[in-house]
Write an enzyme that holds these catalytic residues in place. Structure first.
Site, PDB file in Angstrom:
ATOM      1  CG  ASP A 147      -6.972  -2.515  -8.164  1.00 47.56           C
ATOM      2  OD1 ASP A 147      -7.656  -1.532  -8.506  1.00 47.56           O
ATOM      3  OD2 ASP A 147      -6.110  -2.472  -7.276  1.00 47.56           O
ATOM      4  N   PRO A 155       1.082  -0.215 -23.886  1.00 40.62           N
ATOM      5  CG  PRO A 155       2.176   1.616 -24.803  1.00 40.62           C
ATOM      6  CD  PRO A 155       0.835   1.182 -24.309  1.00 40.62           C
ATOM      7  CG  ASP A 171     -17.245  -9.037 -19.315  1.00 39.78           C
ATOM      8  OD1 ASP A 171     -16.056  -8.963 -18.958  1.00 39.78           O
ATOM      9  OD2 ASP A 171     -17.986  -8.035 -19.434  1.00 39.78           O
ATOM     10  CG  ASP A 173     -12.699  -7.195 -22.002  1.00 39.83           C
ATOM     11  OD1 ASP A 173     -11.494  -7.106 -21.699  1.00 39.83           O
ATOM     12  OD2 ASP A 173     -13.271  -6.365 -22.742  1.00 39.83           O
ATOM     13  CG  HIS A 180      -6.704   1.736  -7.722  1.00 41.56           C
ATOM     14  ND1 HIS A 180      -6.565   0.465  -7.234  1.00 41.56           N
ATOM     15  CD2 HIS A 180      -6.186   2.566  -6.777  1.00 41.56           C
ATOM     16  CE1 HIS A 180      -5.993   0.512  -6.047  1.00 41.56           C
ATOM     17  NE2 HIS A 180      -5.754   1.776  -5.734  1.00 41.56           N
ATOM     18  CG  ASN A 194       9.431  -1.147 -22.592  1.00 40.22           C
ATOM     19  OD1 ASN A 194       9.892  -0.308 -21.814  1.00 40.22           O
ATOM     20  ND2 ASN A 194       8.141  -1.413 -22.667  1.00 40.22           N
ATOM     21  CB  ILE A 198       7.482   3.143 -15.333  1.00 45.66           C
ATOM     22  CG1 ILE A 198       6.331   2.149 -15.564  1.00 45.66           C
ATOM     23  CG2 ILE A 198       6.985   4.571 -15.296  1.00 45.66           C
ATOM     24  CD1 ILE A 198       5.415   1.980 -14.397  1.00 45.66           C
ATOM     25  CG  ASN A 271      -4.677   4.705   1.656  1.00 44.36           C
ATOM     26  OD1 ASN A 271      -3.587   4.260   1.955  1.00 44.36           O
ATOM     27  ND2 ASN A 271      -5.188   4.574   0.447  1.00 44.36           N
ATOM     28  CE1 TYR A 283      -9.983 -11.572   7.648  1.00 44.92           C
ATOM     29  CE2 TYR A 283      -9.691 -11.224   5.299  1.00 44.92           C
ATOM     30  CZ  TYR A 283     -10.496 -11.215   6.417  1.00 44.92           C
ATOM     31  OH  TYR A 283     -11.810 -10.851   6.311  1.00 44.92           O
ATOM     32  CB  VAL A 286      -3.158 -11.174   3.717  1.00 42.46           C
ATOM     33  CG1 VAL A 286      -2.873 -10.050   2.729  1.00 42.46           C
ATOM     34  CG2 VAL A 286      -4.317 -12.031   3.225  1.00 42.46           C
TER      35      VAL A 286
END
Length: 582
Positions: A147, A155, A171, A173, A180, A194, A198, A271, A283, A286
C-alpha cells in the site's frame, strides 16, 4: 531524431535467472521521462543474448528500472505504440505492456465524532468477537500490507516488523506519507486489549511494502516487485487494497509466484460500482473482496462480477491513521483487510493449513447473501471469522479403537476424530506398570504423528516419550495412530487419552486390554515312539515370545534326547506364529 553515430544501438539482455540490462541511450538530450509513457518489457527465462537493433525507428526512450527478479525492465518511450510493436518482435521478448497506474481503493472519508471500538461495526458483523474466544492470532503469521506504507510508530500498531521495503523512494523505510496503508494495517492487525483505539481482526505481525506515493498512486511494475519481495521475506498473507482497471503480465506473474510460494493473496474489488472486478483482485490466485454496509447490502461503490469471491464491511470503517490518530474511511480497500485478518486467524489456529485450504474454508463458511450460492453481487457471501474457525459447528474430540482386546504382539490401532488442522496429544495413562517396556509404545514414522509431548505432559500419563505422541490432525478431521505391543507388554488394560492442549478438559479416553497369547505343542498323531526315532514337535505361539521346551522323563541325562542336560531349550517362532523342533 536519429543520429548516424548511434545507428548501432545495443539492446543487451543478460540473465542471472535473466538479469536484464538495457544499454540504449536516448537520442535526444532534452528527453523528459515524465512526459513519456512507461513501458514494461519482460524476457524469457534463462536468456543470455545481445542484439544489434539498427532498425528501431523509435530512438527517444531510456531505461528507468531494472526488475531483476521479474526478468523485466521499465523504459520510458516517446512513441509507446510504435515502440511496443517493434520491441515485441525482438527475439527473447516475452511480453511488452504499459506500466499502468494502480491506486488506493477508498472513497471520500467521513470523520465522525464518536469514540473508538463502539464505532467498529465491522468486527461484530463478521463474527470476530466470538472468533476471538477461539483464536486471536499471533506474531508467527505475517500480513504484508502492500500500500502507501505503514506508520509503524503508531501505538496501536506495536506488532509491526521490519522486512518490507519502500519501492517509491527505494529505501528500507516504508513509512506511510498518505494514510491509506496505515488505515488498512489497523483493520487487519491493530493491537487488541491495550486500552488504545481499536482492535484489529488478527494479532499478527505486520510487514509494509510501500508501492503507492503520497498521492496514493503507483505502478504495476513496482507493485509486482513488492508482491514477490513479500513472498520471499516470510509473508503468509498479502493484503492489497489497491487496483487497476486492466491486467498486466508482470502483476499476474508476481501473484502466481506468491501463490506458488504458499501465500494467501487478498485484494479489493474496486470502487467504481461497475460490473467488473479490478486487478489484481480478478486474478485466479487472488481473493477478490467487495464491500457491504451495516445492513449487509452491497455498497453502491463496490465493484462486482464473476470474479468476486467474498464481501466484508467497507463503509465508515474506523482505523489507525498516521500521527497516532484514528479516522474513518470507506471503500473496498477497507473490506480487503477484514478478510486478510480472518485468513491470518485461520493460519494461527490451523498452522498446517495450505493457502488453498484457507481459501476454501473462507468461502465454505461465508454467510450467503443475495441469490443462493455464489453470485456476482456478493460472491460466496460475507466472511465469517467465527464459522471459519469452526465455532458454529464445534467438532467433538473422540477416540476409538479397532478392537477393545488385543493379543500381546498385535498392534493397537486408534482412530481420533476432531477439528482439522489442529494438534492433539495422545498418551497411555499410568496403570502402575513399573517399566517403560511393559507399556504399548507408539509405532515410529507414522504420518502426522510425532512421538513425545512438551515437557510436563498430560496429568496422569506414564511420562515416557514412547507412550505419548502429538497428533497433527489432517483437514479431514480424522487420524489413525498405531501402538505396538511386544513380549514385554504387560497383560492388562491400558487407557488411552486424547487431549486438546489448548483446552485440556476437552478430551476423550478409551480402554484397550492386552491379553497373553496361547502356546500349543503336538507330536503329530502319535503319542509313542521307538527308541532311536526322532520326535518332531510342532506348535503355535501367539504371544510373540520365543517358545521354550522343557523335557522331563526317564533317561534325560547328558546324552538323552540330544540335550546337554535336563532343562530348557529355546525355539525361535516364525512370523506366522508357528514353531517346530526335532
Amino acid at each position: 531524431m536519429q543520429h548516424p553515430d548511434r545507428k548501432h544501438q545495443l539492446l543487451r539482455l543478460v540473465g542471472v535467472l535473466t538479469l536484464i540490462v538495457f544499454s540504449i541511450t536516448s537520442a535526444s538530450a532534452s528527453l523528459d521521462p515524465e512526459q513519456h509513457e512507461r513501458i514494461i518489457i519482460g524476457f524469457q527465462d534463462g536468456l543470455v543474448q545481445a542484439m544489434d537493433t539498427p532498425d528501431l525507428s523509435v530512438s527517444d526512450f531510456q531505461v528507468l528500472t531494472e526488475l531483476t527478479e521479474l526478468n523485466a525492465v521499465v523504459v520510458s518511450a516517446s512513441d509507446p505504440d510504435r515502440f511496443m510493436e517493434e520491441v515485441s518482435q525482438c527475439p527473447g521478448v516475452k511480453f511488452v505492456e504499459r506500466d499502468i497506474h494502480v491506486y488506493a481503493l477508498e472513497t471520500s472519508p467521513y470523520v465522525p465524532d464518536d469514540n473508538r471500538y463502539a464505532e467498529q461495526w465491522g468486527p461484530e458483523m463478521i463474527g470476530a468477537e466470538y472468533a476471538w474466544e477461539i483464536e486471536q492470532g499471533g506474531s508467527s503469521v505475517i500480513i504484508a500490507i502492500i500500500d502507501t506504507g505503514v506508520d509503524y510508530t503508531h501505538p496501536d500498531l506495536g506488532n509491526y516488523i521490519a522486512g518490507g521495503y519502500d519501492w517509491v523512494n527505494n529505501d528500507d523505510d516504508p513509512r506511510d506519507d498518505h494514510g491509506h496503508g496505515t488505515h488498512c494495517a489497523g483493520i487487519a492487525a491493530a493491537t487488541i486489549n491495550n486500552t488504545l483505539g481499536i482492535a484489529g481482526i488478527s494479532q499478527s505481525a505486520i510487514m509494509a511494502e510501500k508501492v503507492l506515493d503520497s498521492d496514493g498512486s503507483g505502478t504495476s511494475s513496482i507493485t509486482a516487485e513488492a508482491v514477490r519481495h513479500a513472498a520471499d521475506n516470510g509473508a503468509d498473507v498479502i493484503s492489497m487494497s489497491l487496483g487497476a482497471a486492466e491486467s498486466t503480465h508482470i502483476m499476474e506473474e508476481a501473484c502466481w509466484y506468491a501463490w506458488e510460494k504458499g501465500c494467501i493473496l487478498v485484494a479489493a474489488s474496486g470502487n467504481d460500482g461497475a460490473t467488473r472486478v479490478s486487478y489484481p483482485a480478478a486474478y485466479d490466485t487472488v481473493i477478490a473482496v467487495g464491500s457491504v454496509g451495516m445492513t449487509g447490502s452491497r455498497s453502491t461503490f463496490s465493484n462486482y462480477g464473476t470474479n468476486l469471491e467474498l464481501v466484508a464491511p467497507g463503509e465508515s470503517i474506523l482505523s489507525t491513521t498516521p500521527g497516532n490518530a484514528y479516522g474513518q474511511k470507506s471503500g473496498t480497500s477497507m473490506a480487503c483487510p477484514h478478510v486478510s485478518g480472518v485468513a491470518a486467524l485461520l493460519l494461527s489456529h490451523y498452522p498446517g493449513m495450505s493457502s488453498l485450504e484457507v481459501r476454501d474454508r473462507l468461502t465454505e463458511t461465508a454467510d450467503d447473501l443475495g441469490s443462493p450460492g455464489k453470485d456476482t453481487q456478493y460472491g460466496y457471501g460475507l466472511v465469517n471469522a467465527f464459522a471459519a474457525l469452526g465455532g458454529e459447528e464445534a467438532t467433538p474430540l473422540t477416540i476409538e479403537s479397532d478392537a477393545v482386546v488385543v493379543v500381546r504382539g498385535e498392534e493397537i490401532i486408534l482412530t481420533i476424530t476432531g477439528e482439522g488442522y489442529r494438534e492433539y496429544w495422545l498418551s497411555v495413562d499410568d496403570a502402575g506398570v513399573a517399566g517403560i517396556e511393559m507399556y504399548p509404545q507408539v509405532v515410529p514414522e507414522q504420518q502426522d504423528v510425532l512421538p513425545g509431548i512438551p515437557s510436563g505432559g498430560i496429568n496422569g500419563s506414564a511420562g515416557f516419550d514412547e507412550t505419548e505422541c502429538r497428533v497433527l490432525m489432517p483437514g479431514s478431521g480424522a487420524a489413525r495412530v498405531r501402538y505396538a505391543t511386544g513380549f514385554s507388554t504387560a497383560a492388562q488394560p491400558f487407557t488411552f487419552t486424547v487431549t486438546d492442549p489448548e483446552d485440556p478438559p476437552f478430551s476423550d479416553a478409551i480402554t484397550v486390554s492386552v491379553t497373553p497369547g496361547t502356546v500349543t505343542i503336538t507330536a503329530g498323531d502319535r503319542d509313542r515312539f521307538f527308541f532311536g526315532e526322532e520326535i518332531p514337535l510342532n506348535g503355535t505361539n501367539t504371544d510373540n515370545r520365543s517358545t521354550w521346551l522343557y523335557m522331563t522323563g526317564p533317561g534325560l541325562d547328558a546324552g538323552g534326547a540330544g540335550l546337554s542336560g535336563p532343562g530348557m531349550v529355546q525355539v525361535p517362532v516364525m512370523e506366522d506364529g508357528d514353531w517346530s523342533y526335532v
